[in-house]
Design an enzyme around this catalytic site. Structure first.
Site, mmCIF file in Angstrom:
data_model
loop_
_atom_site.group_PDB
_atom_site.id
_atom_site.type_symbol
_atom_site.label_atom_id
_atom_site.label_comp_id
_atom_site.label_asym_id
_atom_site.label_seq_id
_atom_site.Cartn_x
_atom_site.Cartn_y
_atom_site.Cartn_z
ATOM 1 N N ASP A 3 -6.231 0.881 0.615
ATOM 2 C CA ASP A 3 -6.241 1.006 2.075
ATOM 3 C C ASP A 3 -7.598 0.530 2.585
ATOM 4 O O ASP A 3 -8.366 -0.066 1.834
ATOM 5 C CB ASP A 3 -5.959 2.451 2.493
ATOM 6 C CG ASP A 3 -7.129 3.362 2.133
ATOM 7 O OD1 ASP A 3 -7.869 3.041 1.195
ATOM 8 O OD2 ASP A 3 -7.315 4.385 2.806
ATOM 9 N N LYS B 297 0.817 -1.211 0.000
ATOM 10 C CA LYS B 297 0.000 0.000 0.000
ATOM 11 C C LYS B 297 0.853 1.264 0.000
ATOM 12 O O LYS B 297 0.619 2.190 -0.783
ATOM 13 C CB LYS B 297 -0.956 -0.020 1.203
ATOM 14 C CG LYS B 297 -2.007 1.063 1.166
ATOM 15 C CD LYS B 297 -1.515 2.302 1.866
ATOM 16 C CE LYS B 297 -2.510 3.434 1.689
ATOM 17 N NZ LYS B 297 -1.985 4.663 2.329
#
Length: 268
Positions: free
Chosen positions: A227, A208
């Site tokens: 996320d 991420k």
DNA sequence: GTCCAGGGTAAGC
DNA sequence: GCTTACCATGGA
């Protein structure tokens, strides 16, 4: 001071889009931005007119690129699947968002800090770091610290910036860049795949955060960070996975619209 | 006081 | 390869 015109530009939306933690709104149409060791005041005057507190030369050599002014965002929005009502609404809602070209080091450190923090908490930590060891560039304005300044901080100094368990991550990343073991500028010429591999090789950087750095610093707008908010959207609207392949090379822009839209929706 | 946040690592299967 | 416990802290 100079005046420019731009479509798809909304200060508040950019400030709330979670890509930049150093854009401070003064009221609904004015803000200060700190980037590249510079301080800029921006005022929106309506009709796409913007007043920037810099001269033409500084605009052309820095801010034009920083705000990605040469990209036409209506092209990205126009490419959205007509049958995707959620994405159409999200893009309409956040159409003033632009993908900034931020400095790699600042972006890397900021998003290492971002893990398991909400946006206000990230801003708070970054601001503490800047006040602690960033160059003073104006009244109550401090640049993001250099790799050297950050690498020289003690564990306690870093910890006092509310970094928590991320302290060793930040320390090691700063040390590695300062030591020349990673060359963030040279990484600009890497392919997306190579760049991704370099980024995840940092201690504390996973999928991420690497995608956020690719998107917000290296302007690889095909990068699609997932996320908790985006995951929620994928589960709720796309059967578990957003069709990134339908938007080759620019899914990251659409990701920003969805992220911004979903965060606003939650506030009510 | 409780819940949650622009997650990642290491250990265990 | 895929789960799961654990990580510190502050904002809402």
């Amino acid at each position: 001071m100079i005046t420019i015109f731009s479509g798809n530009f909304n200060l508040r939306q950019i400030a709330d889009s979670g890509q930049c933690f150093r854009l401070k709104m003064l009221d609904d149409s004015q803000a200060y931005v700190i980037a590249g060791g510079r301080l800029l005041h921006i005022a929106e005057k309506g009709g796409g007119r913007l007043e920037l507190s810099c001269n033409e030369a500084e605009y052309g050599s820095f801010w034009q690129d920083y705000f990605d002014m040469d990209s036409d965002y209506s092209v990205y929005i126009g490419a959205i699947d007509p049958g995707d009502d959620f994405l159409k609404k999200a893009a309409e809602f956040g159409r003033g968002i632009r993908i900034l070209r931020q400095e790699p080091f600042e972006t890397l450190i900021s998003f290492i800090i971002s893990q398991r923090k909400n946006i206000p908490a990230i801003q708070s930590s970054v601001e503490k770091l800047c006040r602690l060891c960033g160059k003073r560039i104006g009244e109550e304005a401090y640049a993001f610290p250099s790799p050297k300044a950050l690498a020289s901080l003690s564990e306690k100094e870093l910890s006092d910036c509310s970094l928590g368990y991320r302290t060793p991550y930040v320390r090691e990343a700063a040390r590695r860049v300062e030591a020349g073991e990673a060359d963030l500028d040279a990484m600009k010429k890497l392919s997306d795949e190579e760049l991704y591999e370099e980024l995840v090789s940092f201690y504390g950087v996973g999928k991420k955060v690497a995608n956020c750095v690719m998107l917000f610093a290296y302007h690889r707008i095909g990068a699609f960070p997932v996320d908790v908010w985006i995951k929620r959207i994928e589960d709720g609207h796309y059967g578990g996975r957003f069709p990134v392949e339908r938007y080759p090379g620019f899914a990251g822009v659409l990701q920003q619209y969805m992220f911004f839209y979903s965060r606003f929706e939650k506030e009510r």
